[in-house]
Design a protein around this motif. Structure first.
Motif, PDB file in Angstrom:
ATOM      1  N   ARG A  53      -5.891  -8.724 -13.117  1.00  0.00           N
ATOM      2  CA  ARG A  53      -7.252  -8.502 -12.608  1.00  0.00           C
ATOM      3  C   ARG A  53      -7.411  -7.126 -11.979  1.00  0.00           C
ATOM      4  NH1 ARG A  53      -9.129 -11.958  -7.440  1.00  0.00           N
ATOM      5  NH2 ARG A  53      -7.178 -11.000  -6.726  1.00  0.00           N
ATOM      6  N   ARG A  54      -6.434  -6.745 -11.172  1.00  0.00           N
ATOM      7  CA  ARG A  54      -6.554  -5.512 -10.396  1.00  0.00           C
ATOM      8  C   ARG A  54      -5.180  -4.890 -10.228  1.00  0.00           C
ATOM      9  NH1 ARG A  54      -7.547  -4.849  -4.050  1.00  0.00           N
ATOM     10  NH2 ARG A  54      -6.393  -6.805  -4.050  1.00  0.00           N
ATOM     11  N   VAL A  55      -5.090  -3.582 -10.468  1.00  0.00           N
ATOM     12  CA  VAL A  55      -3.863  -2.842 -10.203  1.00  0.00           C
ATOM     13  C   VAL A  55      -4.100  -2.009  -8.950  1.00  0.00           C
ATOM     14  CG1 VAL A  55      -2.141  -1.238 -11.080  1.00  0.00           C
ATOM     15  CG2 VAL A  55      -3.356  -2.732 -12.670  1.00  0.00           C
ATOM     16  N   ILE A  56      -3.226  -2.180  -7.971  1.00  0.00           N
ATOM     17  CA  ILE A  56      -3.357  -1.476  -6.700  1.00  0.00           C
ATOM     18  C   ILE A  56      -2.359  -0.322  -6.699  1.00  0.00           C
ATOM     19  CG2 ILE A  56      -3.290  -1.697  -4.193  1.00  0.00           C
ATOM     20  CD1 ILE A  56      -3.620  -4.763  -4.638  1.00  0.00           C
ATOM     21  N   PRO A  57      -2.830   0.916  -6.771  1.00  0.00           N
ATOM     22  CA  PRO A  57      -1.889   2.047  -6.830  1.00  0.00           C
ATOM     23  C   PRO A  57      -1.225   2.296  -5.484  1.00  0.00           C
ATOM     24  CG  PRO A  57      -4.104   2.657  -7.597  1.00  0.00           C
ATOM     25  CD  PRO A  57      -4.227   1.353  -6.881  1.00  0.00           C
ATOM     26  N   ILE A  58       0.049   2.612  -5.528  1.00  0.00           N
ATOM     27  CA  ILE A  58       0.788   3.076  -4.366  1.00  0.00           C
ATOM     28  C   ILE A  58       1.383   4.426  -4.736  1.00  0.00           C
ATOM     29  CG2 ILE A  58       2.929   1.885  -5.022  1.00  0.00           C
ATOM     30  CD1 ILE A  58       3.447   1.412  -2.044  1.00  0.00           C
ATOM     31  N   ALA A  59       1.457   5.338  -3.767  1.00  0.00           N
ATOM     32  CA  ALA A  59       1.939   6.694  -4.062  1.00  0.00           C
ATOM     33  C   ALA A  59       3.102   7.056  -3.147  1.00  0.00           C
ATOM     34  CB  ALA A  59       0.794   7.693  -3.909  1.00  0.00           C
ATOM     35  N   ALA A  72      -2.042  12.191   3.647  1.00  0.00           N
ATOM     36  CA  ALA A  72      -1.105  11.173   3.185  1.00  0.00           C
ATOM     37  C   ALA A  72      -1.262   9.897   4.003  1.00  0.00           C
ATOM     38  CB  ALA A  72       0.322  11.698   3.272  1.00  0.00           C
ATOM     39  N   TRP A  73      -1.409  10.029   5.320  1.00  0.00           N
ATOM     40  CA  TRP A  73      -1.592   8.858   6.179  1.00  0.00           C
ATOM     41  C   TRP A  73      -2.933   8.181   5.921  1.00  0.00           C
ATOM     42  CZ3 TRP A  73       2.271   6.710   8.796  1.00  0.00           C
ATOM     43  CH2 TRP A  73       3.416   7.477   8.981  1.00  0.00           C
ATOM     44  N   GLN A  74      -3.933   8.982   5.586  1.00  0.00           N
ATOM     45  CA  GLN A  74      -5.234   8.402   5.231  1.00  0.00           C
ATOM     46  C   GLN A  74      -5.114   7.570   3.953  1.00  0.00           C
ATOM     47  OE1 GLN A  74      -7.586  12.019   5.080  1.00  0.00           O
ATOM     48  NE2 GLN A  74      -8.394  11.684   7.149  1.00  0.00           N
ATOM     49  N   GLU A  75      -4.396   8.104   2.980  1.00  0.00           N
ATOM     50  CA  GLU A  75      -4.202   7.369   1.731  1.00  0.00           C
ATOM     51  C   GLU A  75      -3.401   6.094   1.948  1.00  0.00           C
ATOM     52  OE1 GLU A  75      -2.599   9.794  -1.352  1.00  0.00           O
ATOM     53  OE2 GLU A  75      -4.224  11.256  -1.275  1.00  0.00           O
ATOM     54  N   MET A  76      -2.401   6.165   2.830  1.00  0.00           N
ATOM     55  CA  MET A  76      -1.626   4.967   3.134  1.00  0.00           C
ATOM     56  C   MET A  76      -2.504   3.901   3.786  1.00  0.00           C
ATOM     57  SD  MET A  76       2.199   6.204   4.304  1.00  0.00           S
ATOM     58  CE  MET A  76       1.889   7.832   4.960  1.00  0.00           C
ATOM     59  N   GLY A  77      -3.428   4.337   4.623  1.00  0.00           N
ATOM     60  CA  GLY A  77      -4.358   3.387   5.224  1.00  0.00           C
ATOM     61  C   GLY A  77      -5.266   2.753   4.191  1.00  0.00           C
ATOM     62  N   GLU A  78      -5.715   3.549   3.230  1.00  0.00           N
ATOM     63  CA  GLU A  78      -6.560   3.026   2.153  1.00  0.00           C
ATOM     64  C   GLU A  78      -5.793   2.023   1.304  1.00  0.00           C
ATOM     65  OE1 GLU A  78      -7.776   6.535   0.149  1.00  0.00           O
ATOM     66  OE2 GLU A  78      -9.083   7.222   1.781  1.00  0.00           O
ATOM     67  N   PHE A  79      -4.522   2.330   1.047  1.00  0.00           N
ATOM     68  CA  PHE A  79      -3.693   1.389   0.293  1.00  0.00           C
ATOM     69  C   PHE A  79      -3.561   0.068   1.045  1.00  0.00           C
ATOM     70  CE2 PHE A  79       0.631  -0.405   0.021  1.00  0.00           C
ATOM     71  CZ  PHE A  79       0.577  -0.902  -1.273  1.00  0.00           C
ATOM     72  N   ARG A  80      -3.307   0.140   2.338  1.00  0.00           N
ATOM     73  CA  ARG A  80      -3.147  -1.083   3.146  1.00  0.00           C
ATOM     74  C   ARG A  80      -4.429  -1.926   3.104  1.00  0.00           C
ATOM     75  NH1 ARG A  80      -4.011  -2.639   8.542  1.00  0.00           N
ATOM     76  NH2 ARG A  80      -2.382  -4.038   9.366  1.00  0.00           N
ATOM     77  N   ARG A  81      -5.563  -1.283   3.201  1.00  0.00           N
ATOM     78  CA  ARG A  81      -6.828  -2.029   3.160  1.00  0.00           C
ATOM     79  C   ARG A  81      -7.049  -2.660   1.790  1.00  0.00           C
ATOM     80  NH1 ARG A  81      -8.150   2.238   6.623  1.00  0.00           N
ATOM     81  NH2 ARG A  81      -8.830   3.600   4.918  1.00  0.00           N
TER      82      ARG A  81
END
Length: 323
Positions: A53-59, A72-81
């Motif tokens: 259904r959904r692929v959640i990217p992690i970097a 980078a920390w902003q992106e990590m926060g977006e990933f967590r959400r």
């Protein structure tokens, strides 16, 4: 309607090997909703499976080099959400690493939800098993695909009584740089020198294919690999060197190949998963435990320190083309 999160972030071949687990789950639980966490570079692989259904990217590979930078920390926060937007009944960790266990623990579980993976004797980093709610004994001798399937089967309580099916597909590529005749992809590049096969063998294979009117395609992914492609191409009239491709384009390129002959790399396994006739060359790894397989002709040869002979591969290619 079980909500399931697959945690298999890298590398390329590992994601390919995890796809049959999705097919298995949906065969038993057609209403299951399956999400998948994947490194950003490999998102196209699970995206090819219609059951995801959904692929959640992690970097993480990029973030760990940029920990001093705000973005980078902003992106990590977006990933967590994004990860916690859904509560999961099962988090299936078929990677068995501390970095995948960190993702497991970050995910939001539904009431009664469980994190499932191999036990300490069954995974690469035994300490990661401490973070699982259900730890499964999975023999190392099993094929890598069956090891992934076993995590899902153990979590959801079904038997593996059917052959594995990848369930992914891609439309063949249309591009002006492709030849107007059948082409064979020769995956001559590998991550480590011990995995390489002799260049003389690749030339002989390309010459043999040319006699059947099949052009050799010589893909590359680094400057060193590009130089090898150019050396081989100079000795194979009519061959061509594709441009550098993203993973989605590369999948479509492989999907259009008449046959793929490759070293033990993610792209070789990707080709087999896409249903192309594939011959695997193993020079520094186990051609049994990690053998290429798919719905078309697939055979693997060689062992660590014992590369297959040219005659063996030529014979296999003959049979792949005949089939």
């Amino acid at each position: 309607m079980p909500q399931i999160l697959m945690v298999k972030t890298s590398s390329m071949g590992d994601l390919v090997h995890n796809c049959p687990a999705v097919t298995d789950i949906l065969a038993r639980f057609p209403e299951a909703r399956i999400d998948w966490v994947a490194e950003e570079a490999y998102v196209p692989i699970p995206s090819l499976h219609p059951g995801v259904r959904r692929v959640i990217p992690i970097a993480w590979r990029r973030w760990r080099k940029q920990l001093g930078q705000r973005h980078a920390w902003q992106e990590m926060g977006e990933f967590r959400r994004a990860l916690q937007a859904q509560a999961y009944d099962f988090v299936l960790d078929s990677q068995g690493l501390l970095k995948s266990a960190a993702v497991d623990k970050l995910a939001r579980l539904a009431p009664g939800g469980r994190i499932v993976g191999g036990d300490a004797r069954s995974i690469k980093e035994p300490f990661a098993a401490r973070f699982y709610d259900l730890r499964l004994p999975i023999k190392w001798s099993r094929h890598v695909v069956d090891r992934c399937r076993a995590v899902a089967a153990g979590a959801l309580g079904y038997d593996l009584d059917t052959p594995p099916r990848y369930g992914i597909q891609a439309e063949p590529l249309v591009a002006d740089w492709l030849p107007g005749q059948p082409y064979a992809v020769l995956m001559h590049a590998a991550s480590r020198p011990p995995k390489l096969w002799a260049e003389e063998h690749w030339v002989a294979l390309g010459q043999r294919l040319a006699r059947d009117g099949i052009v050799a395609a010589l893909p590359w992914g680094s400057p060193e690999e590009r130089q090898r492609s150019e050396r081989l191409g100079a000795r194979l009239p009519g061959s061509f060197i594709p441009p550098l491709m993203d993973l989605g384009t590369a999948g479509r390129f492989l999907a259009g190949a008449r046959v793929v002959v490759g070293l033990d790399t993610g792209f070789t396994h990707f080709a087999a998963a896409l249903g192309r006739p594939t011959v695997g060359i193993f020079c520094d790894s186990d051609s049994v435990q990690a053998a290429v397989f798919g719905d078309a002709f697939c055979e693997s040869y060689g062992q660590k320190g014992a590369p297959p002979s040219l005659a063996t591969i030529l014979d296999a290619v003959e049979r792949a083309l005949a089939g």
